[in-house]
Scaffold this motif. Structure first.
Motif, PDB file in Angstrom:
ATOM      1  N   VAL A 189       0.944  -1.162  -0.112  1.00 39.32           N
ATOM      2  CA  VAL A 189      -0.045  -0.071  -0.015  1.00 39.32           C
ATOM      3  C   VAL A 189       0.862   1.231   0.001  1.00 39.32           C
ATOM      4  O   VAL A 189       0.798   2.208  -0.870  1.00 39.32           O
ATOM      5  CB  VAL A 189      -1.023  -0.131   1.140  1.00 39.32           C
TER       6      VAL A 189
ATOM      7  N   ILE B  15      -1.173  -1.466  -5.109  1.00 37.08           N
ATOM      8  CA  ILE B  15      -2.416  -2.289  -4.978  1.00 37.08           C
ATOM      9  C   ILE B  15      -3.180  -2.278  -6.125  1.00 37.08           C
ATOM     10  O   ILE B  15      -3.129  -0.931  -6.863  1.00 37.08           O
ATOM     11  CB  ILE B  15      -3.083  -1.561  -3.969  1.00 37.08           C
TER      12      ILE B  15
ATOM     13  N   ILE C 283      -6.301   4.025  -4.326  1.00 32.24           N
ATOM     14  CA  ILE C 283      -6.056   3.320  -2.883  1.00 32.24           C
ATOM     15  C   ILE C 283      -6.489   3.952  -1.848  1.00 32.24           C
ATOM     16  O   ILE C 283      -7.009   3.399  -0.843  1.00 32.24           O
ATOM     17  CB  ILE C 283      -4.524   3.317  -2.843  1.00 32.24           C
TER      18      ILE C 283
END
Length: 217
Positions: free
Chosen positions: A133, A138, A166
């Motif tokens: 992350v 991601i 995200i």
């Protein structure tokens, strides 16, 4: 004279193998001087006057080699191809040694302190997810769209209120935001008001939310 023609006389003559009964395996030049080229093996030879027929023979169309060493061959003298990892003292590669090498040489600051913080209570999969992350690795819909993947929509499939980034998928989506509020209340951290996942993990400038990153990471 041959020498006047600049022709090396000795190298212009080579042994031709017939029944291999009259040619020395190590000392005669039938391939090349094997006792010089493979001097370590030659020192281990038990019969230094062995003929070619004593070491090499053709049986049923296959070349069969016979050796007689003064002791068992090991290490490089075996002549077997292998890999050696130069970053290890014993030449063997392991993921644990690679991890240690990266931590000591890449993930440390000038004082020898590691740049990464780990919590032994956090499962490894969770740590890896957080690490991905923070690196923005991601595969949310907006990132897949940037890679040229043809998608029906890049909107959040849960709330359909905004583009799935995200930050939206992990913080701003109504479902995600509600979960964070419950976690903050459970841990008695005050009201959750962060607007990005990076702010949440790293610790916000908001005094009511600072420290959440240190708690989970």
């Amino acid at each position: 004279m041959v020498t006047d023609l600049d022709v090396p006389f000795t190298s212009s003559i080579q042994r031709v193998i017939g029944d291999s009964s009259n040619t020395l395996f190590w000392k005669d030049v039938w391939i090349e001087k094997l006792d010089k080229k493979f001097d370590r093996l030659y020192r281990l030879e038990s019969n230094k006057g062995a003929k070619v027929m004593d070491r090499v023979a053709w049986i049923n169309g296959k070349c069969v080699k016979t050796w007689q060493w003064t002791r068992d061959i090991f290490g490089r003298a075996e002549g077997l191809d292998s890999w050696k990892w130069e970053l290890s003292s014993n030449g063997l590669f392991t993921t644990k040694k690679l991890q240690k090498f990266i931590e000591e040489n890449v993930l440390t600051d000038g004082r020898g302190q590691t740049k990464t913080l780990r919590n032994s209570l956090v499962p490894r999969k969770v740590e890896i997810f957080i690490w991905r992350v923070l690196l923005k690795r991601i595969p949310v819909l907006i990132e897949l769209d940037k890679c040229g993947i043809d998608l029906h929509s890049v909107r959040c499939p849960i709330c359909v209120d905004d583009v799935e980034t995200i930050d939206h998928s992990l913080v701003l989506c109504k479902k995600a935001f509600d979960i964070w509020c419950r976690v903050y209340k459970w841990w008695e951290l005050g009201n959750f008001s962060n607007i990005s996942i990076f702010e949440t993990f790293a610790g916000s400038t908001n005094t009511s939310t600072s420290g959440i990153g240190r708690k989970i990471w």
